[in-house]
Enzyme design. Structure first.
Site, PDB file in Angstrom:
ATOM      1  N   HIS A   1      34.967  27.498 -70.508  1.00  0.00           N
ATOM      2  CA  HIS A   1      34.819  27.139 -71.915  1.00  0.00           C
ATOM      3  C   HIS A   1      36.197  27.127 -72.557  1.00  0.00           C
ATOM      4  CE1 HIS A   1      33.546  27.918 -76.250  1.00  0.00           C
ATOM      5  NE2 HIS A   1      33.130  26.702 -75.945  1.00  0.00           N
TER       6      HIS A   1
ATOM      7  N   GLN B   1      45.818  28.530 -65.064  1.00  0.00           N
ATOM      8  CA  GLN B   1      47.090  27.978 -65.544  1.00  0.00           C
ATOM      9  C   GLN B   1      47.341  26.594 -64.944  1.00  0.00           C
ATOM     10  OE1 GLN B   1      50.758  29.910 -64.245  1.00  0.00           O
ATOM     11  NE2 GLN B   1      51.550  29.824 -66.344  1.00  0.00           N
TER      12      GLN B   1
ATOM     13  N   LYS C   1      40.486  34.532 -73.547  1.00  0.00           N
ATOM     14  CA  LYS C   1      39.479  35.041 -74.487  1.00  0.00           C
ATOM     15  C   LYS C   1      38.993  36.422 -74.073  1.00  0.00           C
ATOM     16  CE  LYS C   1      37.508  30.511 -75.659  1.00  0.00           C
ATOM     17  NZ  LYS C   1      36.264  29.727 -75.734  1.00  0.00           N
TER      18      LYS C   1
ATOM     19  N   LEU D   1      52.390  30.017 -70.927  1.00  0.00           N
ATOM     20  CA  LEU D   1      52.592  28.574 -70.958  1.00  0.00           C
ATOM     21  C   LEU D   1      51.879  27.920 -69.780  1.00  0.00           C
ATOM     22  CD1 LEU D   1      56.365  28.316 -71.919  1.00  0.00           C
ATOM     23  CD2 LEU D   1      54.440  27.462 -73.270  1.00  0.00           C
TER      24      LEU D   1
ATOM     25  N   ASP E   1      38.430  26.248 -76.046  1.00  0.00           N
ATOM     26  CA  ASP E   1      38.609  25.932 -77.466  1.00  0.00           C
ATOM     27  C   ASP E   1      40.092  25.637 -77.654  1.00  0.00           C
ATOM     28  OD1 ASP E   1      35.930  26.561 -78.221  1.00  0.00           O
ATOM     29  OD2 ASP E   1      36.449  28.680 -78.220  1.00  0.00           O
TER      30      ASP E   1
ATOM     31  N   THR F   1      39.414  40.054 -72.329  1.00  0.00           N
ATOM     32  CA  THR F   1      40.497  41.009 -72.078  1.00  0.00           C
ATOM     33  C   THR F   1      40.753  41.140 -70.581  1.00  0.00           C
ATOM     34  OG1 THR F   1      39.859  42.238 -74.059  1.00  0.00           O
ATOM     35  CG2 THR F   1      41.297  43.363 -72.488  1.00  0.00           C
TER      36      THR F   1
END
Length: 393
Positions: free
Chosen positions: A17, A83, A66, A48, A19, A68
């Protein structure tokens, strides 16, 4: 430029997911980008997006976890397949012309990424996040969704993670099965045998609620989690309180008596608006339903023209349904109740009824499923999006 995109791709623990926000370096997104990369947060350290070490993607993209990151394996997933997936999705989008007209050097992207703590499959983590990032980027640049799409889809939608669908009454006609029962076993039989249908409403009748209280709504919901459930309280006083009690019990609609004071009805409607449930005004023994609707400063969602069980031997009379709809506004639905049989379904529909409330003709039937299906067939309803193959849209 300030663009927003979102996408969910995949399934299982590796579900992805994304955003994201996208904007100019000198704008709000650029400021947020700089703040995030310079003010680190334990477990949510941004990184990055790089295609491989020493090769960051363009536009510059910041990945923000999102969930932890507490374990080493979670860090490895974020600095590995996630990544790489996000960076490759951005780079491939440039090659595919998705960023046409966008100043790549002046644009930054911030992507919040979800990886479930139980995710294990690196291949799926990569592929799902790659797909989600590409889709979120395209949606942001397309300004997806437009308002027309949103309004068309909002009541068809079933959240993939939530696991159940919240029904709304946007596609009449409907069959409402009134469980005016006092036996829990009988109720359970009715609930188990009723067909699963988008055009079927379940009513907790007044006798049922008087016998078991509003807690019976939870029992109905447990057996029929996707159902639209009406609580027939026939409220005459304390409209706002009983509306709130109904919402708290998990019902989708509360029935208020049309004989109640106008102020009581209006307070009930106002509270249903606050809690997101429907108001049904039952016009049993009301001489002029149109006049009642006209007096209301706030209009109900449904007006029910109701013959009581004790007077079902009288002739059918639906009243002036067009006049009721005119008084209540274009979104008002009209229900007909009281001794409804299959032979009058089409007459009620021709008169303008949107909801047919049927009780003993179904609940007292030896074959409840067959009886309900016959009524649904008379209504000529089709399942919503039955033949639609869903992906994201």
């Amino acid at each position: 430029m300030y663009l927003i995109g979102e996408a969910l791709v995949g399934d299982g623990a590796e579900l992805a997911h994304i955003d994201l926000i996208m904007g100019n370096k000198e704008g709000a997104v650029g400021q947020a980008f700089a703040n995030s990369i310079s003010q680190l947060s334990k477990g949510h350290t941004p990184l990055l997006a790089v295609v491989r070490p020493n090769l960051p993607t363009k536009p510059s993209t910041l990945i923000i976890p999102k969930v932890t990151l507490k374990k080493e394996y979670q860090v490895n997933q974020m600095f590995g397949p996630v990544q790489a997936a996000v960076a490759k999705a951005v780079a491939d989008s440039i090659e595919e012309g998705v960023f046409e007209g966008v100043d790549i050097e002046d644009t930054v992207i911030m992507a919040s990424v979800f990886v479930h703590p139980t995710a294990q499959d690196y291949n799926k983590i990569y592929r799902f996040n790659y797909g989600a990032m590409k889709l979120a980027l395209r949606r942001a640049l397309d300004r997806f969704p437009d308002v027309e799409t949103l309004l068309h889809e909002k009541d068809r939608a079933a959240h993939a993670v939530m696991g159940f669908k919240v029904q709304r009454l946007w596609d009449p006609p409907y069959l409402q099965v009134a469980m005016d029962l006092v036996d829990r076993n009988h109720m359970n039989r009715v609930l188990d045998e009723l067909p699963q249908n988008d055009h079927l409403i379940i009513e907790a009748g007044t006798p049922l609620i008087k016998k078991f209280g509003l807690s019976i709504i939870s029992e109905i919901r447990e057996r029929r989690p996707n159902a639209f459930i009406v609580a027939d309280l026939k409220t005459l006083d304390t409209g706002n309180l009983e509306a709130r009690m109904t919402a708290d019990a998990g019902a989708d609609a509360v029935v208020i008596s049309g004989l109640a004071p106008i102020s009581t009805i209006e307070k009930a409607i106002e509270d249903t608006r606050k809690t997101g449930i429907y108001t049904v005004i039952d016009m049993l023994n009301v001489k002029d339903p149109v006049a009642v609707v006209k007096q209301l400063k706030v209009k109900p969602d449904v007006v029910e023209l109701h013959r009581g069980i004790d007077v079902e031997d009288t002739a059918y009379a639906w009243g002036d349904i067009p006049a009721i709809k005119k008084a209540g506004g274009e979104r008002l639905l009209v229900a007909t109740a009281g001794g409804i049989r299959q032979g009058v379904v089409k007459d009620a529909r021709k008169a303008g009824a949107d909801i047919l409330v049927v009780g003993r003709a179904i609940t007292a039937s030896k074959n409840i499923q067959h009886a309900a299906e016959e009524f649904l067939e008379e209504l000529s309803t089709e399942e919503i999006d039955q033949f639609r193959i869903m992906t994201d849209f």
